[in-house]
Scaffold this motif. Structure first.
Motif, short mmCIF file in Angstrom:
data_model
loop_
_atom_site.label_atom_id
_atom_site.label_comp_id
_atom_site.label_asym_id
_atom_site.label_seq_id
_atom_site.Cartn_x
_atom_site.Cartn_y
_atom_site.Cartn_z
N PRO A 157 -6.49 3.68 -5.88
CA PRO A 157 -6.81 3.43 -7.29
C PRO A 157 -6.25 2.10 -7.80
O PRO A 157 -6.88 1.45 -8.66
CB PRO A 157 -6.21 4.63 -8.04
CG PRO A 157 -5.37 5.37 -7.07
CD PRO A 157 -5.78 4.97 -5.70
N ALA A 158 -5.10 1.67 -7.30
CA ALA A 158 -4.57 0.35 -7.69
C ALA A 158 -5.57 -0.71 -7.26
O ALA A 158 -5.91 -1.63 -8.02
CB ALA A 158 -3.20 0.10 -7.05
N SER A 159 -6.07 -0.58 -6.05
CA SER A 159 -7.05 -1.52 -5.52
C SER A 159 -8.34 -1.51 -6.36
O SER A 159 -8.85 -2.56 -6.76
CB SER A 159 -7.31 -1.13 -4.06
OG SER A 159 -8.55 -1.57 -3.61
N PHE A 160 -8.84 -0.33 -6.69
CA PHE A 160 -10.09 -0.21 -7.46
C PHE A 160 -9.96 -0.78 -8.88
O PHE A 160 -10.96 -1.11 -9.50
CB PHE A 160 -10.52 1.26 -7.57
CG PHE A 160 -11.22 1.80 -6.34
CD1 PHE A 160 -11.23 1.09 -5.14
CD2 PHE A 160 -11.90 3.00 -6.39
CE1 PHE A 160 -11.88 1.59 -4.02
CE2 PHE A 160 -12.56 3.52 -5.27
CZ PHE A 160 -12.55 2.81 -4.08
N ASN A 161 -8.74 -0.81 -9.41
CA ASN A 161 -8.54 -1.27 -10.79
C ASN A 161 -7.84 -2.62 -10.88
O ASN A 161 -7.45 -3.05 -11.97
CB ASN A 161 -7.73 -0.23 -11.59
CG ASN A 161 -8.57 0.98 -11.94
OD1 ASN A 161 -9.35 0.95 -12.89
ND2 ASN A 161 -8.45 2.03 -11.15
N GLY A 162 -7.60 -3.27 -9.74
CA GLY A 162 -7.02 -4.61 -9.77
C GLY A 162 -5.59 -4.67 -10.29
O GLY A 162 -5.23 -5.58 -11.02
N ILE A 163 -4.78 -3.67 -9.91
CA ILE A 163 -3.37 -3.70 -10.32
C ILE A 163 -2.47 -3.57 -9.08
O ILE A 163 -2.97 -3.46 -7.96
CB ILE A 163 -3.03 -2.58 -11.34
CG1 ILE A 163 -3.24 -1.19 -10.73
CG2 ILE A 163 -3.86 -2.75 -12.62
CD1 ILE A 163 -2.59 -0.07 -11.52
N VAL A 164 -1.15 -3.57 -9.30
CA VAL A 164 -0.19 -3.46 -8.20
C VAL A 164 0.28 -2.01 -8.10
O VAL A 164 0.73 -1.43 -9.10
CB VAL A 164 1.03 -4.39 -8.44
CG1 VAL A 164 2.03 -4.27 -7.29
CG2 VAL A 164 0.57 -5.83 -8.62
N GLY A 165 0.16 -1.41 -6.92
CA GLY A 165 0.63 -0.04 -6.72
C GLY A 165 1.45 0.07 -5.46
O GLY A 165 1.05 -0.43 -4.41
N MET A 166 2.63 0.68 -5.58
CA MET A 166 3.53 0.80 -4.43
C MET A 166 3.76 2.25 -4.03
O MET A 166 4.17 3.06 -4.86
CB MET A 166 4.88 0.16 -4.79
CG MET A 166 6.04 0.48 -3.85
SD MET A 166 5.89 -0.19 -2.17
CE MET A 166 6.75 -1.75 -2.32
N LYS A 167 3.48 2.58 -2.75
CA LYS A 167 3.92 3.85 -2.19
C LYS A 167 5.18 3.54 -1.39
O LYS A 167 5.10 2.89 -0.35
CB LYS A 167 2.90 4.47 -1.25
CG LYS A 167 3.42 5.83 -0.72
CD LYS A 167 2.90 6.22 0.65
CE LYS A 167 3.68 5.70 1.80
NZ LYS A 167 4.86 6.50 2.20
N PRO A 168 6.33 3.96 -1.87
CA PRO A 168 7.59 3.63 -1.18
C PRO A 168 7.72 4.37 0.16
O PRO A 168 6.94 5.27 0.46
CB PRO A 168 8.66 4.09 -2.16
CG PRO A 168 7.95 4.38 -3.45
CD PRO A 168 6.55 4.74 -3.09
N THR A 169 8.72 3.97 0.93
CA THR A 169 9.05 4.67 2.17
C THR A 169 9.27 6.15 1.87
O THR A 169 9.88 6.49 0.84
CB THR A 169 10.38 4.12 2.75
OG1 THR A 169 10.32 2.70 2.75
CG2 THR A 169 10.63 4.65 4.16
N TYR A 170 8.82 7.04 2.77
CA TYR A 170 9.07 8.47 2.59
C TYR A 170 10.58 8.69 2.48
O TYR A 170 11.35 8.24 3.35
CB TYR A 170 8.50 9.25 3.79
CG TYR A 170 8.62 10.74 3.61
CD1 TYR A 170 7.75 11.44 2.78
CD2 TYR A 170 9.64 11.44 4.24
CE1 TYR A 170 7.88 12.81 2.60
CE2 TYR A 170 9.78 12.81 4.07
CZ TYR A 170 8.90 13.48 3.25
OH TYR A 170 9.03 14.83 3.07
N GLY A 171 11.02 9.34 1.41
CA GLY A 171 12.45 9.60 1.23
C GLY A 171 13.12 8.65 0.24
O GLY A 171 14.23 8.89 -0.20
#
Ligand code: GLN
Length: 448
Positions: A157-171
């Motif tokens: 969704p970050a990609s589809f809306n032109g924004i920055v989205g971070m999925k951090p390391t598990y944990g």
């Protein structure tokens, strides 16, 4: 004033994007007043900043539905750990954001409540499952939101809306109070309009939490420290599988252009291979659905939310509450998962998927022996039309082809805006070593 202005802006724009399930205006204004009285110090750059929260994150005294009929009336009596941290940072939650039901989906169309629109083109989906979190930030309703990512739900969704989205390391970020979808894959992360805001927000929500059994003890560096723009000598890998079949020409072009930008900034970019990544989607739908089928057992019509009125005995309470309370995609996952875990099929499906998951992780380990980051597209396509893929689960599942391997390996992954194709935003995915979000932010900041 900022909170009031934000609420006004949400009211003006909500009819166009439909990103909120609940707006917690009274609570937000009360908190803003308290922060005003206390005073804002320069040492806390996030104080007074409004934030939106994906509706699968448990919020005390604010309706938390996971976009499901099952939880349409669930008012939690406690806060998720990330909410404790949001309040500690004096950020102001203004509401709960729409999503796919129980975070199962890639378009936010499986929500029980409403269909959120892409912020750039209201006839397109915002992506999912954190579609509300992405559209709200992109439409200027709020500067930052929290999403969750099990197989791509922050990055796509970050990609589809032109924004920055971070999925951090598990944990890295506590899952306590995140309504569980697939516990070995779920992570909460920030969604913002630029890299610096994202790094600040991750600083605020990270850290060890004894309430989450898989929370990591790793120390939390200041993620803004490396934002200098200097990435000379950085070693960047570009997997050939990430530009192959199924990836749209316009997306491929944008990513190749991004690779040139990295070179012009003094980084080296070389082609590598992640040979097992092609099994990611198959492995994911066995593991994620198996864990989901187990996690969703708690919704029995007795302990939480929806209870069917149409019952004659105890068995009816369970069966009818679940039949009426869950939507079609959630039921599909429960069936897939229950099947893969059942006696006679466990070895062939669940166990095998776990073995291939290890091979996928080893591919990444090998690449990271020589490289600092991996780049590729966040999604093989730009945003598709509302209604276009909703009756075609396989096409919908394939949209996460390039994000899923990262969750299976427990690695951090982010999406950064990288231009447009067909008039819609393309996201560049940056994948990092475990607990090395700093290097990713450094690269993303130089690139943006
Ligand atoms: N689209 C994927 C799914 O439907 C990923 C969802 C997520 O990351 N929560 O499972």
């Amino acid at each position: 004033d900022l909170t009031q202005a934000t609420l006004n802006r949400i009211n003006e724009t909500e009819k166009d994007v439909d990103s909120f399930i609940t707006i917690s205006d009274e609570k937000a204004l009360e908190q803003a007043k308290a922060i005003d009285l206390k005073g804002i110090t320069e040492s806390n750059p996030l104080a007074g900043i409004p934030i939106g929260i994906k509706d699968n994150i448990v919020t005390k005294d604010i309706l938390t539905t996971a976009a499901s009929k099952m939880l349409h009336n669930f008012n939690p009596i406690y806060d998720a750990t990330v909410m404790d941290k949001v309040y500690q940072a004096d950020m102001i939650p203004v509401g709960k954001l729409n999503m796919d039901e129980f975070a199962m989906g890639a378009s936010t169309e499986t929500s029980y409540f409403k269909k959120t629109k892409n912020a750039w083109d209201h006839s397109k989906v915002p992506g999912g499952s954190s579609g509300g979190s992405a559209a709200a930030v992109a439409a200027g309703q709020i500067p930052v939101s929290l999403g969750s990512d099990t197989g791509g739900s922050i990055r796509q969704p970050a990609s589809f809306n032109g924004i920055v989205g971070m999925k951090p390391t598990y944990g890295r970020v506590s899952r306590f109070g995140l309504i569980a979808f697939s516990s070995s894959l779920d992570q909460i992360g920030p969604m913002t309009r630029n890299v610096q805001d994202n790094a600040l927000a991750l600083n605020a929500i990270s850290g060890f939490d004894e309430k989450d059994g898989t929370s990591a003890g790793a120390s939390v560096p200041d993620f803004t420290a490396g934002l200098t723009g200097d990435i000379k000598g950085m070693k960047v890998a570009l997997p050939k599988e990430y530009l192959g079949e199924g990836v749209d020409a316009g997306v491929r072009e944008a990513v190749l252009k991004a690779a040139e930008t990295f070179k012009s900034l003094g980084a080296t970019v070389e082609e590598v291979s992640l040979p097992h990544s092609k099994y990611g989607v198959a492995v994911y739908y066995i593991i994620a659905s198996s864990e989901a089928s187990s996690n969703l057992q708690r919704f029995d019509g007795i302990r939480y939310g929806y209870r069917s009125e149409n019952v004659k005995n105890l068995e009816d309470v369970y069966v009818n509450s679940r039949s009426e309370g869950f939507g079609i995609e959630v039921k599909r996952r429960i069936m897939l998962g229950t099947f893969s875990l059942s006696a006679g099929y466990y070895d062939a499906y669940f166990k095998k998927a776990g073995q291939v998951r290890t091979l996928i992780k080893q591919d990444f380990d090998t690449v990271f022996e020589k490289y600092d980051i991996i780049i590729g597209p966040a999604s093989p396509t730009v945003a598709f039309g509302l209604g276009e893929n909703i009756n075609d689960p396989i096409t919908m599942y394939m949209n996460d082809l390039l994000t899923i391997p990262v969750n299976l390996a427990g690695l951090p992954g982010m999406s950064v805006p990288a231009g447009f194709s067909e008039g819609l935003p393309v996201g560049l995915q940056i994948i990092g070593k475990p607990f090395d979000e700093s290097t990713m932010y450094k690269a993303a900041y130089a690139f943006e």
